[in-house]
Design a protein around this motif. Structure first.
Motif, mmCIF file in Angstrom:
data_model
loop_
_atom_site.group_PDB
_atom_site.id
_atom_site.type_symbol
_atom_site.label_atom_id
_atom_site.label_comp_id
_atom_site.label_asym_id
_atom_site.label_seq_id
_atom_site.Cartn_x
_atom_site.Cartn_y
_atom_site.Cartn_z
ATOM 1 N N ALA A 263 -8.277 -5.899 -5.811
ATOM 2 C CA ALA A 263 -7.362 -5.211 -6.614
ATOM 3 C C ALA A 263 -6.863 -6.819 -7.385
ATOM 4 O O ALA A 263 -6.432 -7.693 -6.832
ATOM 5 C CB ALA A 263 -6.134 -4.613 -5.931
ATOM 6 N N PRO A 264 -7.104 -6.759 -8.688
ATOM 7 C CA PRO A 264 -6.658 -7.711 -9.362
ATOM 8 C C PRO A 264 -4.835 -7.937 -9.379
ATOM 9 O O PRO A 264 -4.079 -7.017 -9.238
ATOM 10 C CB PRO A 264 -6.679 -7.547 -10.895
ATOM 11 N N GLY A 265 -4.611 -9.383 -8.890
ATOM 12 C CA GLY A 265 -2.974 -9.482 -8.859
ATOM 13 C C GLY A 265 -2.366 -8.751 -7.559
ATOM 14 O O GLY A 265 -1.175 -8.699 -7.546
ATOM 15 N N SER A 266 -3.283 -8.716 -6.559
ATOM 16 C CA SER A 266 -2.792 -8.110 -5.383
ATOM 17 C C SER A 266 -1.901 -9.266 -4.598
ATOM 18 O O SER A 266 -1.912 -10.377 -4.851
ATOM 19 C CB SER A 266 -3.931 -8.259 -4.315
ATOM 20 N N ASP A 267 -0.915 -8.863 -4.125
ATOM 21 C CA ASP A 267 0.386 -9.368 -3.575
ATOM 22 C C ASP A 267 0.208 -8.979 -2.065
ATOM 23 O O ASP A 267 0.662 -7.866 -1.707
ATOM 24 C CB ASP A 267 1.575 -9.097 -4.164
ATOM 25 N N PRO A 268 0.023 -9.989 -1.145
ATOM 26 C CA PRO A 268 -0.284 -9.706 0.182
ATOM 27 C C PRO A 268 1.102 -9.231 0.794
ATOM 28 O O PRO A 268 1.008 -8.533 1.702
ATOM 29 C CB PRO A 268 -0.353 -11.094 0.919
ATOM 30 N N ALA A 269 2.279 -9.383 0.174
ATOM 31 C CA ALA A 269 3.624 -9.043 0.801
ATOM 32 C C ALA A 269 3.845 -7.376 0.337
ATOM 33 O O ALA A 269 4.778 -6.666 0.929
ATOM 34 C CB ALA A 269 4.637 -9.981 0.324
ATOM 35 N N ARG A 270 3.290 -7.148 -0.707
ATOM 36 C CA ARG A 270 3.946 -5.723 -1.567
ATOM 37 C C ARG A 270 2.976 -4.849 -1.948
ATOM 38 O O ARG A 270 3.047 -3.738 -2.315
ATOM 39 C CB ARG A 270 4.828 -6.129 -2.706
ATOM 40 N N SER A 271 1.526 -5.437 -2.014
ATOM 41 C CA SER A 271 0.610 -4.558 -2.674
ATOM 42 C C SER A 271 0.181 -3.378 -1.766
ATOM 43 O O SER A 271 -0.058 -3.779 -0.214
ATOM 44 C CB SER A 271 -0.695 -5.411 -2.772
ATOM 45 N N ARG A 272 -0.170 -2.030 -2.082
ATOM 46 C CA ARG A 272 -0.683 -0.943 -1.173
ATOM 47 C C ARG A 272 -1.611 -0.151 -2.020
ATOM 48 O O ARG A 272 -1.524 -0.311 -3.246
ATOM 49 C CB ARG A 272 0.325 -0.268 -0.806
ATOM 50 N N LEU A 273 -2.463 0.472 -1.668
ATOM 51 C CA LEU A 273 -3.236 1.484 -2.128
ATOM 52 C C LEU A 273 -2.491 2.717 -2.241
ATOM 53 O O LEU A 273 -2.261 3.380 -0.830
ATOM 54 C CB LEU A 273 -4.628 1.705 -1.753
ATOM 55 N N SER A 274 -2.116 3.378 -3.212
ATOM 56 C CA SER A 274 -1.248 4.763 -3.292
ATOM 57 C C SER A 274 -1.909 5.839 -2.777
ATOM 58 O O SER A 274 -1.151 6.757 -2.193
ATOM 59 C CB SER A 274 -0.742 4.773 -4.485
ATOM 60 N N CYS A 275 -3.351 5.676 -2.675
ATOM 61 C CA CYS A 275 -3.962 6.989 -2.027
ATOM 62 C C CYS A 275 -3.763 6.773 -0.498
ATOM 63 O O CYS A 275 -4.175 7.917 0.110
ATOM 64 C CB CYS A 275 -5.547 7.045 -2.564
ATOM 65 N N GLN A 276 -3.448 5.776 -0.048
ATOM 66 C CA GLN A 276 -3.163 5.731 1.476
ATOM 67 C C GLN A 276 -1.809 5.913 1.904
ATOM 68 O O GLN A 276 -1.535 6.027 3.104
ATOM 69 C CB GLN A 276 -3.654 4.346 1.942
ATOM 70 N N LEU A 277 -0.880 6.134 1.000
ATOM 71 C CA LEU A 277 0.691 6.550 1.283
ATOM 72 C C LEU A 277 0.615 8.002 1.383
ATOM 73 O O LEU A 277 0.988 8.571 0.054
ATOM 74 C CB LEU A 277 1.464 5.814 0.349
ATOM 75 N N LYS A 278 0.824 8.717 2.284
ATOM 76 C CA LYS A 278 0.982 10.094 2.327
ATOM 77 C C LYS A 278 2.507 10.487 2.372
ATOM 78 O O LYS A 278 3.388 9.763 3.038
ATOM 79 C CB LYS A 278 0.374 10.771 3.972
ATOM 80 N N ILE A 279 2.747 11.349 1.699
ATOM 81 C CA ILE A 279 4.050 11.661 0.980
ATOM 82 C C ILE A 279 4.802 12.219 2.265
ATOM 83 O O ILE A 279 4.219 13.728 2.562
ATOM 84 C CB ILE A 279 4.329 12.457 -0.248
ATOM 85 N N THR A 280 5.847 11.907 2.916
ATOM 86 C CA THR A 280 6.543 12.621 3.829
ATOM 87 C C THR A 280 8.291 12.357 3.691
ATOM 88 O O THR A 280 8.413 11.721 2.768
ATOM 89 C CB THR A 280 6.314 12.007 5.208
ATOM 90 N N ALA A 281 8.899 13.335 4.198
ATOM 91 C CA ALA A 281 10.418 12.953 3.955
ATOM 92 C C ALA A 281 10.769 11.657 4.536
ATOM 93 O O ALA A 281 11.726 11.154 3.550
ATOM 94 C CB ALA A 281 11.051 13.951 5.050
ATOM 95 N N ALA A 282 10.084 10.884 5.254
ATOM 96 C CA ALA A 282 10.415 9.283 5.420
ATOM 97 C C ALA A 282 10.277 8.298 4.184
ATOM 98 O O ALA A 282 10.792 7.377 4.080
ATOM 99 C CB ALA A 282 9.565 8.795 6.433
ATOM 100 N N LEU A 283 9.538 9.017 3.170
ATOM 101 C CA LEU A 283 9.280 8.173 1.883
ATOM 102 C C LEU A 283 10.283 8.638 1.103
ATOM 103 O O LEU A 283 10.272 8.026 -0.306
ATOM 104 C CB LEU A 283 7.863 8.415 1.455
ATOM 105 N N ASP A 284 11.099 9.516 1.142
ATOM 106 C CA ASP A 284 12.165 9.985 0.110
ATOM 107 C C ASP A 284 12.913 8.703 -0.387
ATOM 108 O O ASP A 284 13.591 7.774 0.309
ATOM 109 C CB ASP A 284 13.167 10.940 0.684
ATOM 110 N N GLY A 285 12.793 8.310 -1.809
ATOM 111 C CA GLY A 285 13.478 7.191 -2.381
ATOM 112 C C GLY A 285 12.332 6.094 -2.621
ATOM 113 O O GLY A 285 12.827 4.973 -3.205
ATOM 114 N N LEU A 286 11.213 6.107 -2.294
ATOM 115 C CA LEU A 286 10.090 5.275 -2.324
ATOM 116 C C LEU A 286 10.215 4.677 -3.902
ATOM 117 O O LEU A 286 10.244 5.542 -4.761
ATOM 118 C CB LEU A 286 8.910 5.584 -1.830
ATOM 119 N N VAL A 287 10.014 3.446 -4.023
ATOM 120 C CA VAL A 287 9.823 2.890 -5.328
ATOM 121 C C VAL A 287 8.590 1.974 -5.453
ATOM 122 O O VAL A 287 8.534 1.202 -4.608
ATOM 123 C CB VAL A 287 11.066 2.228 -6.046
ATOM 124 N N VAL A 288 7.563 2.229 -6.589
ATOM 125 C CA VAL A 288 6.382 1.482 -6.444
ATOM 126 C C VAL A 288 6.166 1.091 -7.964
ATOM 127 O O VAL A 288 6.641 1.891 -8.853
ATOM 128 C CB VAL A 288 5.177 2.197 -6.114
#
Length: 107
Positions: free
Chosen positions: A75-100
């Motif tokens: 991933a160009p510009g990958s930041d080890p502290a903040r980068s994620r692949l959004s396909c690997q983040l399953k939406i659950t109630a625990a993610l309510d309010g997530l900002v990407v």
């Protein structure tokens, strides 16, 4: 419904109410968020759904598996502290309010 906020590189913001069970990638792609390309369709086989997670959310997300870590190397510009692949983040109630944020390289 779970509120996820996507910020495109140009500052355009999409505050979306999304169903649990989708991924953050599917929510962005299906709602026209510029830069959520998702070429592999969510198979963790590319890095075109790369996002930066808001700093206050980094420690609240599930840990990365080794495959996601490997794909982020491409991933160009990958930041080890903040980068994620959004396909690997399953939406659950625990993610309510997530900002990407979508990286400039995907704009």
């Amino acid at each position: 419904m779970v509120k996820i906020t996507y910020i495109e590189h140009d500052g355009t913001t999409h505050a979306l109410d999304l169903a649990e069970g989708l991924t953050v990638m599917e929510g962005g792609r299906d709602n026209g968020v510029e830069g959520i390309v998702a070429e592999c369709g969510g198979a963790c086989a590319c890095s075109t759904c790369h996002v930066y997670v808001a700093p206050d959310w980094v420690d609240r997300l599930p840990p990365m598996d080794p495959m996601e870590e490997d794909m982020l190397d491409f991933a160009p510009g990958s930041d080890p502290a903040r980068s994620r692949l959004s396909c690997q983040l399953k939406i659950t109630a625990a993610l309510d309010g997530l900002v990407v944020e979508v990286p400039e390289e995907q704009a």
